[in-house]
Scaffold this motif. Structure first.
Motif, PDB file in Angstrom:
ATOM      1  N   VAL A   1       9.142   2.957   7.092  1.00 31.16           N
ATOM      2  CA  VAL A   1       9.784   2.640   5.808  1.00 31.16           C
ATOM      3  C   VAL A   1       8.915   1.668   5.017  1.00 31.16           C
ATOM      4  O   VAL A   1       8.712   1.827   3.805  1.00 31.16           O
ATOM      5  CB  VAL A   1      11.197   2.047   6.040  1.00 31.16           C
ATOM      6  CG1 VAL A   1      11.724   1.416   4.763  1.00 31.16           C
ATOM      7  CG2 VAL A   1      12.149   3.117   6.522  1.00 31.16           C
ATOM      8  N   SER A   2       8.354   0.664   5.701  1.00 29.93           N
ATOM      9  CA  SER A   2       7.560  -0.326   4.969  1.00 29.93           C
ATOM     10  C   SER A   2       6.289   0.315   4.400  1.00 29.93           C
ATOM     11  O   SER A   2       5.894   0.025   3.269  1.00 29.93           O
ATOM     12  CB  SER A   2       7.225  -1.514   5.867  1.00 29.93           C
ATOM     13  OG  SER A   2       6.124  -1.220   6.681  1.00 29.93           O
ATOM     14  N   ILE A   3       5.664   1.233   5.177  1.00 29.14           N
ATOM     15  CA  ILE A   3       4.482   1.938   4.648  1.00 29.14           C
ATOM     16  C   ILE A   3       4.882   2.768   3.443  1.00 29.14           C
ATOM     17  O   ILE A   3       4.203   2.773   2.407  1.00 29.14           O
ATOM     18  CB  ILE A   3       3.868   2.839   5.741  1.00 29.14           C
ATOM     19  CG1 ILE A   3       3.331   1.996   6.888  1.00 29.14           C
ATOM     20  CG2 ILE A   3       2.738   3.679   5.162  1.00 29.14           C
ATOM     21  CD1 ILE A   3       2.869   2.821   8.064  1.00 29.14           C
ATOM     22  N   ASP A   4       6.026   3.454   3.581  1.00 28.62           N
ATOM     23  CA  ASP A   4       6.518   4.297   2.500  1.00 28.62           C
ATOM     24  C   ASP A   4       6.674   3.478   1.210  1.00 28.62           C
ATOM     25  O   ASP A   4       6.250   3.891   0.131  1.00 28.62           O
ATOM     26  CB  ASP A   4       7.857   4.914   2.924  1.00 28.62           C
ATOM     27  CG  ASP A   4       8.252   6.093   2.047  1.00 28.62           C
ATOM     28  OD1 ASP A   4       8.006   6.014   0.841  1.00 28.62           O
ATOM     29  OD2 ASP A   4       8.804   7.063   2.568  1.00 28.62           O
ATOM     30  N   ARG A   5       7.268   2.293   1.342  1.00 30.40           N
ATOM     31  CA  ARG A   5       7.512   1.469   0.153  1.00 30.40           C
ATOM     32  C   ARG A   5       6.216   0.930  -0.424  1.00 30.40           C
ATOM     33  O   ARG A   5       6.059   0.817  -1.638  1.00 30.40           O
ATOM     34  CB  ARG A   5       8.480   0.340   0.502  1.00 30.40           C
ATOM     35  CG  ARG A   5       9.885   0.906   0.745  1.00 30.40           C
ATOM     36  CD  ARG A   5      10.919  -0.175   1.001  1.00 30.40           C
ATOM     37  NE  ARG A   5      10.762  -1.319   0.126  1.00 30.40           N
ATOM     38  CZ  ARG A   5      10.937  -2.566   0.510  1.00 30.40           C
ATOM     39  NH1 ARG A   5      11.264  -2.824   1.772  1.00 30.40           N
ATOM     40  NH2 ARG A   5      10.809  -3.550  -0.332  1.00 30.40           N
ATOM     41  N   LYS A   6       5.279   0.597   0.469  1.00 33.28           N
ATOM     42  CA  LYS A   6       3.978   0.125  -0.019  1.00 33.28           C
ATOM     43  C   LYS A   6       3.286   1.202  -0.849  1.00 33.28           C
ATOM     44  O   LYS A   6       2.762   0.946  -1.919  1.00 33.28           O
ATOM     45  CB  LYS A   6       3.096  -0.249   1.177  1.00 33.28           C
ATOM     46  CG  LYS A   6       2.840  -1.744   1.295  1.00 33.28           C
ATOM     47  CD  LYS A   6       2.013  -2.046   2.524  1.00 33.28           C
ATOM     48  CE  LYS A   6       2.684  -3.107   3.373  1.00 33.28           C
ATOM     49  NZ  LYS A   6       2.184  -3.120   4.751  1.00 33.28           N
ATOM     50  N   ILE A   7       3.295   2.429  -0.305  1.00 32.64           N
ATOM     51  CA  ILE A   7       2.679   3.539  -1.037  1.00 32.64           C
ATOM     52  C   ILE A   7       3.394   3.736  -2.365  1.00 32.64           C
ATOM     53  O   ILE A   7       2.770   3.976  -3.395  1.00 32.64           O
ATOM     54  CB  ILE A   7       2.716   4.831  -0.202  1.00 32.64           C
ATOM     55  CG1 ILE A   7       1.873   4.668   1.063  1.00 32.64           C
ATOM     56  CG2 ILE A   7       2.198   6.009  -0.999  1.00 32.64           C
ATOM     57  CD1 ILE A   7       1.969   5.834   2.024  1.00 32.64           C
ATOM     58  N   GLY A   8       4.732   3.592  -2.354  1.00 39.61           N
ATOM     59  CA  GLY A   8       5.512   3.710  -3.582  1.00 39.61           C
ATOM     60  C   GLY A   8       5.027   2.739  -4.643  1.00 39.61           C
ATOM     61  O   GLY A   8       4.869   3.095  -5.814  1.00 39.61           O
ATOM     62  N   LYS A   9       4.769   1.500  -4.234  1.00 39.71           N
ATOM     63  CA  LYS A   9       4.291   0.481  -5.174  1.00 39.71           C
ATOM     64  C   LYS A   9       2.922   0.852  -5.733  1.00 39.71           C
ATOM     65  O   LYS A   9       2.677   0.754  -6.936  1.00 39.71           O
ATOM     66  CB  LYS A   9       4.192  -0.869  -4.452  1.00 39.71           C
ATOM     67  CG  LYS A   9       5.405  -1.760  -4.690  1.00 39.71           C
ATOM     68  CD  LYS A   9       5.232  -3.096  -3.997  1.00 39.71           C
ATOM     69  CE  LYS A   9       6.577  -3.604  -3.483  1.00 39.71           C
ATOM     70  NZ  LYS A   9       6.443  -4.499  -2.330  1.00 39.71           N
ATOM     71  N   ILE A  10       2.026   1.289  -4.831  1.00 43.64           N
ATOM     72  CA  ILE A  10       0.685   1.668  -5.282  1.00 43.64           C
ATOM     73  C   ILE A  10       0.773   2.853  -6.232  1.00 43.64           C
ATOM     74  O   ILE A  10       0.072   2.912  -7.242  1.00 43.64           O
ATOM     75  CB  ILE A  10      -0.210   2.003  -4.069  1.00 43.64           C
ATOM     76  CG1 ILE A  10      -0.382   0.765  -3.197  1.00 43.64           C
ATOM     77  CG2 ILE A  10      -1.572   2.500  -4.526  1.00 43.64           C
ATOM     78  CD1 ILE A  10      -1.080   1.022  -1.889  1.00 43.64           C
ATOM     79  N   GLU A  11       1.685   3.787  -5.931  1.00 47.79           N
ATOM     80  CA  GLU A  11       1.862   4.951  -6.805  1.00 47.79           C
ATOM     81  C   GLU A  11       2.263   4.519  -8.197  1.00 47.79           C
ATOM     82  O   GLU A  11       1.782   5.038  -9.201  1.00 47.79           O
ATOM     83  CB  GLU A  11       2.938   5.871  -6.226  1.00 47.79           C
ATOM     84  CG  GLU A  11       2.389   6.888  -5.253  1.00 47.79           C
ATOM     85  CD  GLU A  11       3.487   7.682  -4.585  1.00 47.79           C
ATOM     86  OE1 GLU A  11       4.651   7.240  -4.616  1.00 47.79           O
ATOM     87  OE2 GLU A  11       3.170   8.729  -4.012  1.00 47.79           O
ATOM     88  N   LYS A  12       3.165   3.538  -8.275  1.00 49.91           N
ATOM     89  CA  LYS A  12       3.641   3.052  -9.569  1.00 49.91           C
ATOM     90  C   LYS A  12       2.465   2.542 -10.414  1.00 49.91           C
ATOM     91  O   LYS A  12       2.415   2.751 -11.614  1.00 49.91           O
ATOM     92  CB  LYS A  12       4.646   1.923  -9.338  1.00 49.91           C
ATOM     93  CG  LYS A  12       5.999   2.187 -10.001  1.00 49.91           C
ATOM     94  CD  LYS A  12       6.874   0.967  -9.890  1.00 49.91           C
ATOM     95  CE  LYS A  12       8.282   1.349  -9.477  1.00 49.91           C
ATOM     96  NZ  LYS A  12       9.038   0.189  -9.017  1.00 49.91           N
ATOM     97  N   ASP A  13       1.526   1.865  -9.748  1.00 48.33           N
ATOM     98  CA  ASP A  13       0.399   1.299 -10.487  1.00 48.33           C
ATOM     99  C   ASP A  13      -0.655   2.340 -10.823  1.00 48.33           C
ATOM    100  O   ASP A  13      -1.400   2.171 -11.787  1.00 48.33           O
ATOM    101  CB  ASP A  13      -0.272   0.187  -9.646  1.00 48.33           C
ATOM    102  CG  ASP A  13       0.698  -0.937  -9.364  1.00 48.33           C
ATOM    103  OD1 ASP A  13       1.671  -1.051 -10.131  1.00 48.33           O
ATOM    104  OD2 ASP A  13       0.484  -1.689  -8.399  1.00 48.33           O
ATOM    105  N   ASN A  14      -0.734   3.394 -10.028  1.00 49.16           N
ATOM    106  CA  ASN A  14      -1.885   4.288 -10.127  1.00 49.16           C
ATOM    107  C   ASN A  14      -1.623   5.653 -10.731  1.00 49.16           C
ATOM    108  O   ASN A  14      -2.557   6.274 -11.213  1.00 49.16           O
ATOM    109  CB  ASN A  14      -2.508   4.500  -8.743  1.00 49.16           C
ATOM    110  CG  ASN A  14      -3.400   3.348  -8.351  1.00 49.16           C
ATOM    111  OD1 ASN A  14      -4.541   3.286  -8.772  1.00 49.16           O
ATOM    112  ND2 ASN A  14      -2.863   2.415  -7.610  1.00 49.16           N
ATOM    113  N   LEU A  15      -0.402   6.142 -10.657  1.00 49.61           N
ATOM    114  CA  LEU A  15      -0.217   7.529 -11.095  1.00 49.61           C
ATOM    115  C   LEU A  15       0.445   7.631 -12.458  1.00 49.61           C
ATOM    116  O   LEU A  15       1.107   6.720 -12.897  1.00 49.61           O
ATOM    117  CB  LEU A  15       0.601   8.303 -10.063  1.00 49.61           C
ATOM    118  CG  LEU A  15      -0.108   8.541  -8.728  1.00 49.61           C
ATOM    119  CD1 LEU A  15       0.820   9.275  -7.776  1.00 49.61           C
ATOM    120  CD2 LEU A  15      -1.381   9.343  -8.913  1.00 49.61           C
TER     121      LEU A  15
END
Lengths: 225, 72
Positions: free
Chosen positions: B58-72
């Protein structure tokens, strides 16, 4: 977290497996004793692997029909998780076999079959890394992935049925290569199938994490198309 | 959504503790954990490992979610 309901379902199903799997009453068959409970942990690895590799196959076919790099990323991620489950299945099988068949590796047709299948999929990963050109890599590995799947399937589904095996479902024994129908009583089914779904969902979840990382990593390439 | 997940996860230890309290009410301390050849200890450990794994995913999932927000 994105689209969470099935992720919660995965957690619930696996928590259920890990409690009920140890606590329900199991039938006593041969020298299996309590190790029959491995059915809830070892066998779902293979069921999950089949599902994940099939998803990978579909994305590879999709890529060849419509060469978008996205599909290649999907196919790779699902294949990788499928391979991971296969490795875990092989190791858990060897541990189980040590205490029921007497040795970790008895050259059972199914053990040999999955070992070859895994090697074929390792070659898929090696092949991917051997081609530096991204579009070429995607195309070659998509073709190879389709080829690998159709060797993998006979190795685990057809060959074990044709020869005598220590696994259930060999030649002259009823059942299929995964489980022996008559030995699996109703309560065990109630844990086994949720376990299969749970492990498959967890595998899918891990695959999507890999996919999302790669989509960010390759976003410049993807946007260029 | 996130809060809901946390609530579910927080409920798990609460449930475990409640079974322990229930056992003590019967005058047999920790009898649940010690019954049936202590199999419940194995269950508790495996569930803990699984819960830890899920929290990590879950924590990895949320981290990726944050990076996605900044990058995509």
């Amino acid at each position: 977290m994105r689209k969470s309901w099935w992720k919660i379902l995965a957690a619930v199903l696996l928590l259920y497996t890990f409690t009920a799997g140890f606590l329900i009453k199991v039938p006593h068959i041969g020298n299996l004793k309590e190790t029959i409970r491995n059915l809830f942990f070892h066998v779902p690895m293979w069921f999950g692997q089949i599902v994940l590799l099939t998803i990978s196959l579909i994305y590879s076919i999709w890529y060849l029909r419509n060469p978008n790099l996205k599909y290649d990323i999907y196919a790779e991620a699902f294949a990788k998780t499928g391979i991971l489950m296969g490795i875990l299945g092989l190791i858990t099988g060897a541990i189980w076999a040590t205490y029921t068949w007497g040795e970790p590796w008895s050259n059972d047709p199914k053990q040999i079959g999955v070992a070859i299948a895994l090697l074929i999929y390792f070659a898929y990963l090696v092949l991917r890394n051997a081609v530096p050109d991204i579009d070429k890599r995607a195309k070659v590995s998509a073709v190879y992935n389709i080829f690998a799947y159709f060797i993998y399937l006979p190795l685990i589904m057809i060959l074990p049925r044709l020869v005598e095996s220590l696994h259930p479902g060999g030649k002259g024994v009823q059942g299929n290569p995964g489980l022996n129908g008559a030995d699996l009583d109703a309560t065990m089914r109630l844990v086994f199938w949720p376990a299969v779904i749970g492990w498959t969902l967890l595998g899918t979840w891990i695959s999507t994490l890999n996919i999302r990382i790669n989509l960010i990593r390759d976003k410049n390439l993807l946007n260029a198309e | 959504m996130r809060n809901k997940i946390y609530c579910c996860l927080l409920m798990l230890p609460a449930l475990l503790v409640s079974t322990a309290i229930f056992a003590q009410d019967n005058g047999a301390p920790e009898s649940v954990m010690r019954s049936n050849g202590k199999i419940y200890v194995v269950v508790a450990i495996c569930v803990t490992i699984l819960a830890g794994l899920f929290l990590y995913v879950v924590s990895i999932d949320r981290k990726i979610g944050k990076i996605e927000k900044d990058n995509l």
